[in-house]
Design a protein around this motif. Structure first.
Motif, PDB file in Angstrom:
ATOM      1  N   MET A   1       0.903  -0.977  -0.015  1.00 46.76           N
ATOM      2  CA  MET A   1      -0.211  -0.084   0.076  1.00 46.76           C
ATOM      3  C   MET A   1       0.756   1.298   0.113  1.00 46.76           C
ATOM      4  SD  MET A   1      -3.218   0.743   2.472  1.00 46.76           S
ATOM      5  CE  MET A   1      -2.889   2.031   3.778  1.00 46.76           C
ATOM      6  N   SER A   2       0.865   2.199  -1.230  1.00 43.46           N
ATOM      7  CA  SER A   2       1.467   3.241  -1.037  1.00 43.46           C
ATOM      8  C   SER A   2       0.799   4.594  -0.573  1.00 43.46           C
ATOM      9  CB  SER A   2       1.934   3.688  -2.560  1.00 43.46           C
ATOM     10  OG  SER A   2       0.852   3.807  -3.335  1.00 43.46           O
ATOM     11  N   SER A   3       1.297   5.359   0.094  1.00 37.79           N
ATOM     12  CA  SER A   3       0.396   6.491   0.694  1.00 37.79           C
ATOM     13  C   SER A   3       1.597   7.785   0.435  1.00 37.79           C
ATOM     14  CB  SER A   3       0.451   6.370   2.200  1.00 37.79           C
ATOM     15  OG  SER A   3      -0.362   5.200   2.399  1.00 37.79           O
ATOM     16  N   VAL A   4       0.852   8.851   0.345  1.00 37.12           N
ATOM     17  CA  VAL A   4       1.281  10.150   0.157  1.00 37.12           C
ATOM     18  C   VAL A   4       0.687  11.206   1.290  1.00 37.12           C
ATOM     19  CG1 VAL A   4       2.013  12.042  -1.464  1.00 37.12           C
ATOM     20  CG2 VAL A   4       1.996   9.870  -2.324  1.00 37.12           C
ATOM     21  N   ALA A   5       1.311  11.992   1.808  1.00 41.96           N
ATOM     22  CA  ALA A   5       0.825  13.006   2.845  1.00 41.96           C
ATOM     23  C   ALA A   5       1.227  14.370   2.081  1.00 41.96           C
ATOM     24  CB  ALA A   5       1.100  12.668   4.221  1.00 41.96           C
ATOM     25  N   LEU A   6       0.318  15.074   1.617  1.00 38.93           N
ATOM     26  CA  LEU A   6       0.511  16.449   1.211  1.00 38.93           C
ATOM     27  C   LEU A   6       0.428  17.357   2.368  1.00 38.93           C
ATOM     28  CD1 LEU A   6      -0.471  17.808  -2.028  1.00 38.93           C
ATOM     29  CD2 LEU A   6      -1.289  19.031   0.069  1.00 38.93           C
ATOM     30  N   LEU A   7       1.045  18.177   2.847  1.00 39.34           N
ATOM     31  CA  LEU A   7       1.336  18.897   4.071  1.00 39.34           C
ATOM     32  C   LEU A   7       1.334  20.462   3.758  1.00 39.34           C
ATOM     33  CD1 LEU A   7       3.252  16.664   6.490  1.00 39.34           C
ATOM     34  CD2 LEU A   7       0.677  16.839   6.145  1.00 39.34           C
ATOM     35  N   LEU A  30     -18.194  25.462  -0.349  1.00 38.43           N
ATOM     36  CA  LEU A  30     -16.964  25.307  -0.182  1.00 38.43           C
ATOM     37  C   LEU A  30     -16.251  25.083   1.389  1.00 38.43           C
ATOM     38  CD1 LEU A  30     -15.205  26.938  -3.129  1.00 38.43           C
ATOM     39  CD2 LEU A  30     -15.968  24.605  -3.195  1.00 38.43           C
ATOM     40  N   ALA A  31     -15.210  24.170   1.665  1.00 40.08           N
ATOM     41  CA  ALA A  31     -14.381  24.304   2.648  1.00 40.08           C
ATOM     42  C   ALA A  31     -12.965  24.543   2.395  1.00 40.08           C
ATOM     43  CB  ALA A  31     -14.417  22.933   3.211  1.00 40.08           C
ATOM     44  N   ILE A  32     -12.483  25.765   3.230  1.00 40.58           N
ATOM     45  CA  ILE A  32     -11.191  26.330   2.909  1.00 40.58           C
ATOM     46  C   ILE A  32     -10.425  25.818   3.973  1.00 40.58           C
ATOM     47  CG2 ILE A  32      -9.525  27.923   2.309  1.00 40.58           C
ATOM     48  CD1 ILE A  32     -11.939  29.142   0.374  1.00 40.58           C
ATOM     49  N   ILE A  33      -9.437  25.063   4.100  1.00 38.96           N
ATOM     50  CA  ILE A  33      -8.675  24.581   5.131  1.00 38.96           C
ATOM     51  C   ILE A  33      -7.176  25.302   4.895  1.00 38.96           C
ATOM     52  CG2 ILE A  33      -7.785  22.722   6.466  1.00 38.96           C
ATOM     53  CD1 ILE A  33      -9.634  21.116   5.053  1.00 38.96           C
ATOM     54  N   ARG A  34      -7.109  26.258   6.092  1.00 38.06           N
ATOM     55  CA  ARG A  34      -5.771  26.810   6.197  1.00 38.06           C
ATOM     56  C   ARG A  34      -4.799  25.824   6.412  1.00 38.06           C
ATOM     57  NH1 ARG A  34      -6.462  31.671   3.890  1.00 38.06           N
ATOM     58  NH2 ARG A  34      -8.490  32.773   4.194  1.00 38.06           N
ATOM     59  N   ASP A  35      -3.605  25.857   6.225  1.00 36.84           N
ATOM     60  CA  ASP A  35      -2.392  24.941   6.464  1.00 36.84           C
ATOM     61  C   ASP A  35      -3.122  23.565   6.521  1.00 36.84           C
ATOM     62  OD1 ASP A  35       0.142  24.117   7.383  1.00 36.84           O
ATOM     63  OD2 ASP A  35      -0.384  24.153   9.571  1.00 36.84           O
ATOM     64  N   GLY A  36      -3.626  23.334   5.180  1.00 39.11           N
ATOM     65  CA  GLY A  36      -4.397  22.265   5.079  1.00 39.11           C
ATOM     66  C   GLY A  36      -3.416  21.055   4.600  1.00 39.11           C
ATOM     67  N   GLY A  37      -3.766  19.833   4.941  1.00 36.66           N
ATOM     68  CA  GLY A  37      -3.186  18.645   4.177  1.00 36.66           C
ATOM     69  C   GLY A  37      -4.124  17.625   3.856  1.00 36.66           C
ATOM     70  N   MET A  38      -3.704  16.285   3.129  1.00 31.82           N
ATOM     71  CA  MET A  38      -4.451  15.238   2.838  1.00 31.82           C
ATOM     72  C   MET A  38      -3.516  14.029   2.750  1.00 31.82           C
ATOM     73  SD  MET A  38      -5.035  15.227  -1.373  1.00 31.82           S
ATOM     74  CE  MET A  38      -5.713  17.162  -1.489  1.00 31.82           C
ATOM     75  N   LEU A  39      -4.371  12.772   3.049  1.00 33.72           N
ATOM     76  CA  LEU A  39      -3.554  11.695   3.103  1.00 33.72           C
ATOM     77  C   LEU A  39      -4.145  10.822   1.734  1.00 33.72           C
ATOM     78  CD1 LEU A  39      -1.362   9.727   4.408  1.00 33.72           C
ATOM     79  CD2 LEU A  39      -3.198   9.043   6.021  1.00 33.72           C
ATOM     80  N   ALA A  62       5.034   8.884   2.129  1.00 33.43           N
ATOM     81  CA  ALA A  62       5.990   9.954   1.460  1.00 33.43           C
ATOM     82  C   ALA A  62       5.276  11.367   1.694  1.00 33.43           C
ATOM     83  CB  ALA A  62       6.100   9.735   0.103  1.00 33.43           C
ATOM     84  N   ILE A  63       6.148  12.292   2.014  1.00 32.93           N
ATOM     85  CA  ILE A  63       5.630  13.453   2.516  1.00 32.93           C
ATOM     86  C   ILE A  63       5.974  14.511   1.317  1.00 32.93           C
ATOM     87  CG2 ILE A  63       5.788  15.701   4.043  1.00 32.93           C
ATOM     88  CD1 ILE A  63       4.845  13.134   5.321  1.00 32.93           C
ATOM     89  N   VAL A  64       4.862  15.241   0.949  1.00 32.69           N
ATOM     90  CA  VAL A  64       4.891  16.266   0.086  1.00 32.69           C
ATOM     91  C   VAL A  64       4.574  17.673   0.556  1.00 32.69           C
ATOM     92  CG1 VAL A  64       3.837  17.436  -2.237  1.00 32.69           C
ATOM     93  CG2 VAL A  64       4.323  15.002  -1.924  1.00 32.69           C
ATOM     94  N   ASP A  65       5.634  18.712   0.600  1.00 35.04           N
ATOM     95  CA  ASP A  65       5.301  19.999   1.167  1.00 35.04           C
ATOM     96  C   ASP A  65       4.669  20.824   0.256  1.00 35.04           C
ATOM     97  OD1 ASP A  65       5.626  22.257   2.662  1.00 35.04           O
ATOM     98  OD2 ASP A  65       7.673  22.305   3.094  1.00 35.04           O
ATOM     99  N   ALA A  66       3.588  21.157   0.518  1.00 34.15           N
ATOM    100  CA  ALA A  66       2.877  22.273  -0.328  1.00 34.15           C
ATOM    101  C   ALA A  66       2.903  23.519   0.075  1.00 34.15           C
ATOM    102  CB  ALA A  66       1.337  21.559  -0.558  1.00 34.15           C
ATOM    103  N   MET A  67       3.837  23.876   0.952  1.00 32.85           N
ATOM    104  CA  MET A  67       3.734  25.302   1.633  1.00 32.85           C
ATOM    105  C   MET A  67       3.865  26.261   0.614  1.00 32.85           C
ATOM    106  SD  MET A  67       6.369  26.852   4.258  1.00 32.85           S
ATOM    107  CE  MET A  67       5.769  25.887   5.882  1.00 32.85           C
ATOM    108  N   GLY A  68       2.841  27.307   0.892  1.00 29.71           N
ATOM    109  CA  GLY A  68       2.807  28.403  -0.086  1.00 29.71           C
ATOM    110  C   GLY A  68       1.814  28.283  -1.164  1.00 29.71           C
ATOM    111  N   ARG A  69       1.224  27.191  -1.313  1.00 30.92           N
ATOM    112  CA  ARG A  69       0.459  26.521  -2.793  1.00 30.92           C
ATOM    113  C   ARG A  69      -0.836  26.724  -2.143  1.00 30.92           C
ATOM    114  NH1 ARG A  69       5.613  24.391  -3.231  1.00 30.92           N
ATOM    115  NH2 ARG A  69       6.290  24.838  -5.303  1.00 30.92           N
ATOM    116  N   VAL A  70      -1.733  26.749  -3.072  1.00 28.73           N
ATOM    117  CA  VAL A  70      -3.237  26.415  -2.885  1.00 28.73           C
ATOM    118  C   VAL A  70      -3.366  24.858  -3.542  1.00 28.73           C
ATOM    119  CG1 VAL A  70      -5.758  26.915  -3.490  1.00 28.73           C
ATOM    120  CG2 VAL A  70      -4.073  28.812  -2.917  1.00 28.73           C
TER     121      VAL A  70
END
Length: 193
Positions: A1-7, A30-39, A62-70
């Motif tokens: 099982m492969s997983s990615v966490a976007l943070l 819509l729901a807008i989550i500030r400093d949001g992430g998804m697994l 695996a971690i993906v840093d989405a800082m500064g992005r929408v």
């Protein structure tokens, strides 16, 4: 099982409300989550929420840093002509000057110009042009496109267009949903009454 966490997305945009398909007005809630992430597990979104919550549940993802992005869902374009040759810029200019579609067609423009250019284009040329179109869609946030054939008007030419669609779907991350639109124009070999 492969997983990615976007943070740490500055904003993670999703639909508010219940976990089911939405219709009508619900689509604009819509729901807008500030400093949001998804697994994401096995290619499917498992959890959406605040980054600290997602990070706690990420495990060995695996971690993906989405800082500064929408981060938002991909757009779906439900009516495209992704595979064709030529362009209709002259037609649009003529329409802007007040010419009718009939006048444009009599002058060699209109849909027949696209049909003729598509029918005479090689599969390689159609693929190169369709790659450019796919890139435009992806850069603008579309992840899925319904795309019509119908410019070939013969079995061989329609199959050529469908092969280009299939290959493009294999070579790009764009999800291509092919459909046949045979009513664009009637082949000149057929009599239309």
């Amino acid at each position: 099982m492969s997983s990615v966490a976007l943070l740490h997305a500055s904003q993670l945009v999703t639909l508010a409300g219940p976990r089911r398909a939405r219709i009508g007005r619900e689509m604009s809630e819509l729901a807008i989550i500030r400093d949001g992430g998804m697994l994401i597990r096995d290619g499917k979104i498992d959890i959406v929420g605040a980054s600290d919550e997602i990070e706690r549940k990420a495990g060995d993802a695996a971690i993906v840093d989405a800082m500064g992005r929408v981060v938002l869902p991909g757009f779906v374009d439900a009516h495209t002509h992704l595979v064709f040759a030529g362009n209709r810029l002259d037609d649009f200019e003529r329409r802007a000057r007040g010419e009718t579609y009939e006048q444009i067609a009599k002058a060699g423009g209109g849909i027949w110009s696209t049909v003729q250019k598509t029918r005479t284009a090689s599969e390689t040329d159609l693929l190169a042009e369709a790659r450019r179109h796919a890139d435009w869609f992806l850069r603008c946030g579309a992840t899925t496109v319904e795309t019509k054939s119908g410019y070939g008007l013969s079995l061989d030419d329609e199959l050529k267009i469908l092969r280009v669609m299939q290959r493009l779907g294999q070579e790009t991350p764009l999800e291509i949903v092919p459909t046949f639109l045979g009513a664009h124009a009637a082949p000149r070999e057929m009599s239309v009454e």
